[in-house]
Design an enzyme around this catalytic site. Structure first.
Site, PDB file in Angstrom:
ATOM      1  CE  LYS A 100     106.316  46.469  79.511  1.00 39.23           C
ATOM      2  NZ  LYS A 100     107.001  45.243  80.678  1.00 39.23           N
TER       3      LYS A 100
ATOM      4  CD  GLN B 139     104.437  42.305  81.360  1.00 40.09           C
ATOM      5  OE1 GLN B 139     105.350  42.539  81.061  1.00 40.09           O
ATOM      6  NE2 GLN B 139     103.460  43.188  81.554  1.00 40.09           N
TER       7      GLN B 139
ATOM      8  CG  ASP C  20     110.155  45.087  84.589  1.00 35.90           C
ATOM      9  OD1 ASP C  20     110.079  46.230  84.324  1.00 35.90           O
ATOM     10  OD2 ASP C  20     110.283  43.894  84.965  1.00 35.90           O
TER      11      ASP C  20
HETATM   12  N1  GUN Z   1     103.302  44.364  84.723  1.00 36.54           N
HETATM   13  C1  GUN Z   1     102.914  44.967  85.332  1.00 36.54           C
HETATM   14  N2  GUN Z   1     103.524  46.293  84.951  1.00 36.54           N
HETATM   15  C2  GUN Z   1     104.730  45.839  84.724  1.00 36.54           C
HETATM   16  C3  GUN Z   1     105.953  45.937  84.445  1.00 36.54           C
HETATM   17  O1  GUN Z   1     105.998  47.121  84.676  1.00 36.54           O
HETATM   18  N3  GUN Z   1     107.380  44.989  84.735  1.00 36.54           N
HETATM   19  C4  GUN Z   1     106.556  43.629  84.413  1.00 36.54           C
HETATM   20  N4  GUN Z   1     107.563  43.174  84.485  1.00 36.54           N
HETATM   21  N5  GUN Z   1     105.645  43.541  84.848  1.00 36.54           N
HETATM   22  C5  GUN Z   1     104.538  44.064  84.756  1.00 36.54           C
END
Ligand code: GUN
Length: 291
Positions: free
Chosen positions: A53, A97, A120
């Site tokens: 990211k 996350q 998200d």
């Molecule tokens: N953990 C696995 N996929 C995601 C996601 O798309 N966003 C977040 N914040 N955590 C994750």
């Protein structure tokens, strides 16, 4: 052979579109969008995703702010950081996350995020807006799946879409999007579903989002189906430098010859999730500034 739904390529196209928009903002003397990422603990897979990211932010010219806390952080302290980010005018959007350590409530933390900054798309307000005329920030992974299909002109209207896995992050919101925007007939399968193969064999579009390698085998897929694999599980592979490889839910080699379209793992849905996150951050920036 099927057409590959190349998420890596499409995510690259989306990133180019975002970069161009960021350049326009900078040309106007405005600051770049700024994404904050909170990560708690030392889970290797989570750190790998977060690194992806951050690299994506850099590639489009976004600023980013990484906040890493020990797994022993209290829920109250983490909530305080979320509140601070909610109020911080230099941060346009942020994510926490997942997974979080057991002593921290995911629901509580997620709901504490201001929906305008929830890039998200996890909050109840953003989630609920999937079925509203006034869509807010869309959940990132399901939006990535929909966008991947749109960009390959894969029709969804009147198709039977079978989704395996009813999680709050992927399956449940994707079912709503497929029905609402995609005009598909949707079957949502979960751990209580009996005779999974009966359902999957009827799918024009089959999406698996479980995280169980080889769950979907050739006998479970209809000839000509579109198959989207959202699963990404680390499996041990001593031949790799890292000691692992990423495996989807679909047994690719046996299933692919039957499909009209299929996503690879890696390089399918994963890059699209990151592209969606960037899109959402740009949207959050634009909704909070009159850019
Ligand atoms: N953990 C696995 N996929 C995601 C996601 O798309 N966003 C977040 N914040 N955590 C994750």
């Amino acid at each position: 052979m099927p057409t590959l739904l190349d998420g890596k390529k499409i995510a690259g196209d989306i990133k180019s579109e975002i970069s161009a928009r960021v350049q326009q903002l900078k040309d106007k003397g405005l600051r770049a969008p700024n994404l904050a990422i909170i990560i708690v603990g030392d889970d290797g897979a989570s750190h790998t995703y977060v690194n992806g990211k951050i690299a994506a932010c850099k590639s489009v010219g976004f600023d980013f702010t990484l906040m890493h806390f020990a797994s022993t952080i209290s829920e109250a302290k983490l909530m305080k950081h979320v509140e601070n980010l909610n109020e911080d005018e230099d941060i346009d959007g942020f994510i926490v996350q997942l997974p979080l350590p057991e002593h921290i409530s995911v629901e509580k933390v997620t709901e504490a995020i201001r929906s305008e900054k929830d890039v998200d798309g996890f909050t109840n307000q953003n989630f609920g807006s999937i079925v509203s005329k006034n869509q807010l920030i869309m959940p990132a992974t399901p939006w990535g799946v929909m966008e991947l299909l749109r960009r390959y002109d894969v029709p969804t209207e009147s198709r039977h879409c079978v989704i395996v896995g009813a999680s709050r992050l992927v399956g449940a919101p994707l079912a709503m999007m497929m029905s609402e925007e995609g005009h598909a007939t949707v079957t949502l399968c979960h751990k209580y579903t009996e005779n999974l193969a009966y359902h999957t064999q009827n799918a024009d579009i089959l999406v698996s989002a479980v995280g169980k390698p080889d769950l979907i085998t050739e006998d479970m897929v209809k000839e000509g189906a579109v198959v989207v694999d959202v699963g990404t599980t680390r499996v041990e592979d001593k031949s790799r430098k890292t000691g692992f490889r990423l495996s989807g839910d679909v047994n690719y080699d046996s299933v692919a010859p039957k499909c009209s379209f299929i996503t690879p793992v890696p390089g399918g849905v994963g890059p699209m999730t990151i592209a969606s996150l960037l899109m959402n951050t740009l949207k959050a920036y634009e909704s909070q500034h009159s850019a």
